[in-house]
Write a protein that holds these residues in place. Structure first.
Motif, PDB file in Angstrom:
ATOM      1  N   THR A 194       0.835  -1.189   0.000  1.00  0.00           N
ATOM      2  CA  THR A 194       0.000   0.000   0.000  1.00  0.00           C
ATOM      3  C   THR A 194       0.878   1.250   0.000  1.00  0.00           C
ATOM      4  O   THR A 194       2.078   1.189   0.286  1.00  0.00           O
ATOM      5  CB  THR A 194      -0.907   0.038   1.241  1.00  0.00           C
ATOM      6  N   GLY A 195       0.260   2.379  -0.298  1.00  0.00           N
ATOM      7  CA  GLY A 195       1.005   3.635  -0.255  1.00  0.00           C
ATOM      8  C   GLY A 195       1.525   3.932   1.134  1.00  0.00           C
ATOM      9  O   GLY A 195       2.647   4.412   1.304  1.00  0.00           O
ATOM     10  N   ALA A 227       3.910  13.720 -10.397  1.00  0.00           N
ATOM     11  CA  ALA A 227       2.464  13.914 -10.398  1.00  0.00           C
ATOM     12  C   ALA A 227       1.757  12.572 -10.378  1.00  0.00           C
ATOM     13  O   ALA A 227       1.964  11.749 -11.260  1.00  0.00           O
ATOM     14  CB  ALA A 227       2.049  14.710 -11.632  1.00  0.00           C
ATOM     15  N   GLY A 228       0.946  12.337  -9.367  1.00  0.00           N
ATOM     16  CA  GLY A 228       0.213  11.075  -9.283  1.00  0.00           C
ATOM     17  C   GLY A 228      -0.104  10.695  -7.852  1.00  0.00           C
ATOM     18  O   GLY A 228       0.316  11.354  -6.894  1.00  0.00           O
ATOM     19  N   SER A 229      -0.829   9.597  -7.709  1.00  0.00           N
ATOM     20  CA  SER A 229      -1.234   9.124  -6.383  1.00  0.00           C
ATOM     21  C   SER A 229      -0.044   8.903  -5.470  1.00  0.00           C
ATOM     22  O   SER A 229      -0.107   9.157  -4.264  1.00  0.00           O
ATOM     23  CB  SER A 229      -2.019   7.813  -6.505  1.00  0.00           C
ATOM     24  N   HIS A 230       1.070   8.412  -6.037  1.00  0.00           N
ATOM     25  CA  HIS A 230       2.248   8.095  -5.233  1.00  0.00           C
ATOM     26  C   HIS A 230       2.702   9.280  -4.390  1.00  0.00           C
ATOM     27  O   HIS A 230       3.043   9.119  -3.220  1.00  0.00           O
ATOM     28  CB  HIS A 230       3.385   7.616  -6.141  1.00  0.00           C
ATOM     29  N   PHE A 232       0.853  11.882  -3.452  1.00  0.00           N
ATOM     30  CA  PHE A 232      -0.145  12.226  -2.446  1.00  0.00           C
ATOM     31  C   PHE A 232      -0.086  11.267  -1.260  1.00  0.00           C
ATOM     32  O   PHE A 232      -0.377  11.653  -0.128  1.00  0.00           O
ATOM     33  CB  PHE A 232      -1.536  12.263  -3.071  1.00  0.00           C
ATOM     34  N   TYR A 233       0.300  10.015  -1.525  1.00  0.00           N
ATOM     35  CA  TYR A 233       0.565   9.111  -0.400  1.00  0.00           C
ATOM     36  C   TYR A 233       1.734   9.651   0.429  1.00  0.00           C
ATOM     37  O   TYR A 233       1.731   9.556   1.660  1.00  0.00           O
ATOM     38  CB  TYR A 233       0.888   7.709  -0.901  1.00  0.00           C
ATOM     39  N   ALA A 234       2.731  10.196  -0.257  1.00  0.00           N
ATOM     40  CA  ALA A 234       3.876  10.754   0.461  1.00  0.00           C
ATOM     41  C   ALA A 234       3.465  11.973   1.280  1.00  0.00           C
ATOM     42  O   ALA A 234       3.880  12.137   2.434  1.00  0.00           O
ATOM     43  CB  ALA A 234       4.989  11.128  -0.521  1.00  0.00           C
ATOM     44  N   VAL A 235       2.650  12.839   0.690  1.00  0.00           N
ATOM     45  CA  VAL A 235       2.163  14.014   1.418  1.00  0.00           C
ATOM     46  C   VAL A 235       1.456  13.588   2.703  1.00  0.00           C
ATOM     47  O   VAL A 235       1.598  14.219   3.756  1.00  0.00           O
ATOM     48  CB  VAL A 235       1.213  14.844   0.520  1.00  0.00           C
ATOM     49  N   PRO A 247      -5.623   9.349  -1.578  1.00  0.00           N
ATOM     50  CA  PRO A 247      -6.221  10.463  -0.829  1.00  0.00           C
ATOM     51  C   PRO A 247      -6.504  11.669  -1.721  1.00  0.00           C
ATOM     52  O   PRO A 247      -6.220  12.812  -1.356  1.00  0.00           O
ATOM     53  CB  PRO A 247      -5.147  10.770   0.224  1.00  0.00           C
ATOM     54  N   THR A 248      -7.052  11.427  -2.911  1.00  0.00           N
ATOM     55  CA  THR A 248      -7.283  12.508  -3.865  1.00  0.00           C
ATOM     56  C   THR A 248      -8.702  12.487  -4.402  1.00  0.00           C
ATOM     57  O   THR A 248      -8.993  13.115  -5.424  1.00  0.00           O
ATOM     58  CB  THR A 248      -6.308  12.381  -5.049  1.00  0.00           C
ATOM     59  N   MET A 249      -9.612  11.796  -3.737  1.00  0.00           N
ATOM     60  CA  MET A 249     -10.914  11.545  -4.328  1.00  0.00           C
ATOM     61  C   MET A 249     -11.833  12.775  -4.330  1.00  0.00           C
ATOM     62  O   MET A 249     -12.886  12.753  -4.957  1.00  0.00           O
ATOM     63  CB  MET A 249     -11.599  10.390  -3.602  1.00  0.00           C
TER      64      MET A 249
END
Length: 258
Positions: A76-77, A98-101, A103-106, A253-255
């Motif tokens: 998982t992220g 740019a991407g989900s990866h 935002f998981y880090a954020v 976490p971008t929904m």
């Protein structure tokens, strides 16, 4: 009228949760074998859905963050960021693509030294962190430079790994690979009811891709494998590609976008 919840049997995750807007419990794999196992567990008896199932199904809704499985062929992220933080030196410079990866880090990657995490999401140009990281490493050769990217970004600008190899830049490229344009896939499905053109029929094998350009290459499906790969890449001080087999069902976490 929609059911309150559903169990979705499928051999792959592309259409999980996209047919009916209710909580879905996915069961991936061979349909015949899964049904045979279900019959074995219930002895063929009719079984009512319990509250424990409702809790699991609710966790599959976009607003929820599912518990991490004890054993999985994916990371998982949250797991990925936790391992990266523990394995990387606190002063390592991380460039998020740019991407989900990213935002998981954020959300999950703790920044221990100010100014060591760069993530520009205003224009959302995919793949640009790959070049940023190479440039940063050439400018400051003694620093640990990490690029956090995804398989979609790799398809766009991944050949810049060759630039790093040929310039002797020991960038560590961490590629989260879930065989799709994840943020677009999940967002399109959520807001439009279906996603089109966001999954790869033939996914990239990021480790082989990096190896083909002369980089050290690793493919990781567990936290232990990822930790070992990062540790080894740090010790080698050579261009490295670390492919993380990312959970394709995890909701980023971008929904709220769109």
């Amino acid at each position: 009228m929609y059911p309150q919840r559903m169990i979705h049997f499928d051999y792959e995750p592309t259409f999980i949760g996209k047919a009916v807007p209710v909580p879905v419990l996915p069961v991936l794999g061979d349909l015949k074998r899964n049904l045979q196992e279900l019959l074995r567990l219930t002895d063929g008896r009719r079984v009512e859905l319990t509250s424990s199932y409702a809790e699991v199904a609710a966790a599959s809704e976009p607003a929820a963050e599912a518990e991490e499985p004890a054993e999985s062929r994916w990371l998982t992220g949250r797991q990925t960021m936790r391992v990266l933080r523990s394995a990387l030196p606190k002063e390592a410079m991380v460039y998020g693509d740019a991407g989900s990866h990213s935002f998981y880090a954020v959300k999950h990657f703790d920044i221990e030294v100010p100014g060591t995490f760069y993530f520009e999401e205003v224009y959302a140009t995919m793949g640009r962190a790959i070049g940023y990281a190479v440039g940063a490493q050439l400018a400051e050769p003694d620093k640990t430079i990490v690029c956090l990217t995804g398989d979609g970004c790799l398809f766009m600008n991944g050949t810049e790994i060759s630039t790093a190899v040929n310039a002797g830049a020991p960038v560590i490229f961490v590629v989260m690979n879930n065989s799709s344009l994840d943020m677009v896939e999940k967002g399109m499905a959520r807001h439009l009811g279906r996603a089109i053109g966001t999954n790869y029929t033939v996914p990239v094998h990021a480790a082989k891709f990096g190896e083909a350009m002369g980089a050290e290459a690793f493919r990781c499906s567990t936290e232990a494998e990822l930790y070992a790969a990062v540790t080894q890449a740090l010790a080698m001080r050579r261009t490295a590609v670390i492919e993380v087999m990312a959970d394709p069902l995890e909701i980023p976490p971008t929904m709220a976008r769109g």
